[in-house]
Design a protein around this motif. Structure first.
Motif, PDB file in Angstrom:
ATOM      1  N   TYR A  56       0.825  -1.210   0.000  1.00 52.11           N
ATOM      2  CA  TYR A  56       0.000   0.000   0.000  1.00 52.11           C
ATOM      3  C   TYR A  56       0.859   1.260   0.000  1.00 52.11           C
ATOM      4  O   TYR A  56       0.516   2.248  -0.648  1.00 52.11           O
ATOM      5  N   ILE A  59       2.189   1.926  -3.545  1.00 49.29           N
ATOM      6  CA  ILE A  59       1.093   2.404  -4.401  1.00 49.29           C
ATOM      7  C   ILE A  59       0.711   3.834  -4.022  1.00 49.29           C
ATOM      8  O   ILE A  59       0.462   4.670  -4.896  1.00 49.29           O
ATOM      9  N   LYS A  64       2.694   2.453 -10.117  1.00 50.50           N
ATOM     10  CA  LYS A  64       1.550   1.758 -10.722  1.00 50.50           C
ATOM     11  C   LYS A  64       1.506   0.318 -10.208  1.00 50.50           C
ATOM     12  O   LYS A  64       2.517  -0.387 -10.245  1.00 50.50           O
ATOM     13  N   PRO A  65       0.343  -0.120  -9.726  1.00 50.66           N
ATOM     14  CA  PRO A  65       0.236  -1.464  -9.138  1.00 50.66           C
ATOM     15  C   PRO A  65       0.727  -2.582 -10.057  1.00 50.66           C
ATOM     16  O   PRO A  65       1.395  -3.508  -9.599  1.00 50.66           O
ATOM     17  N   GLY A 149      -5.395  -4.257  -7.487  1.00 52.34           N
ATOM     18  CA  GLY A 149      -5.731  -3.358  -6.380  1.00 52.34           C
ATOM     19  C   GLY A 149      -6.563  -4.002  -5.298  1.00 52.34           C
ATOM     20  O   GLY A 149      -7.441  -3.360  -4.721  1.00 52.34           O
TER      21      GLY A 149
END
Length: 191
Positions: A56, A59, A64-65, A149
């Protein structure tokens, strides 16, 4: 010369394994992830409360995840706990409050060790420190969850085989290396 410029300069070198002391900002995070995606093994540190918290945090820093997921092999969190003095530690049965703590983590009431204090440890009951760890191995399911996500990384981490900081601490307390009180203090701030 800024920290990010130094990392960027390092990336121009032809290295196989590298270490970025700490990822502090978006620019450094982005450079580190891009370097890892080029096939280099890159280690770094990040201030978070847990292994899943690192996901987390990266991010939140703007990585970018899907890029982060593709570059990640594993995440380790660690905390230092005081080591019980081997000369004076004493064995005891966990009390009701400790038993509730143990039950939350899937352990039954059992015998543990606690600090007593002697000349060898100058009355503190402890000598030195040791680490408790949690390691999140990143497999395809974890990569997919990061890229999409997922909100429940803790449950997925458990499924992937991660042992939490508290669980590792409980194991080390049961072996007599540290105390339950010390594990609770370090992991939960003394709860």
């Amino acid at each position: 010369m800024t920290f990010a410029r130094g990392v960027r300069s390092l990336m121009r070198q032809d290295f196989d394994v590298g270490m970025v002391g700490e990822i502090r900002d978006e620019e450094t995070a982005e450079i580190a992830v891009r370097a890892a995606m080029t096939g280099r093994l890159l280690f770094s540190t990040l201030h978070t409360g847990s292994a899943t918290g690192a996901i987390y945090r990266m991010i939140d820093m703007g990585v970018k995840p899907y890029l982060f997921a593709a570059s990640l092999l594993g995440i380790m969190a660690q905390r230092l706990v005081r080591r019980l003095c081997p000369e004076c530690r004493e064995e005891y049965d966990a009390d009701e409050e400790e038993s509730r703590f143990l039950a939350v983590h899937g352990y039954e009431k059992r015998r543990f060790f606690r600090a007593r204090g002697c000349k060898a440890c100058l009355g503190s009951g402890y000598q030195g420190r040791m680490a408790i760890h949690e390691l999140l191995p990143v497999d395809v399911s974890v990569q997919r969850a990061i890229a999409q996500g997922s909100e429940d990384m803790d449950a997925l981490a458990k499924q992937a085989g991660m042992v939490s900081l508290a669980e590792d601490g409980i194991r080390k307390a049961a072996a007599g290396h540290t105390s339950l009180a010390e594990v609770r203090r370090v992991v939960y701030g003394g709860l």
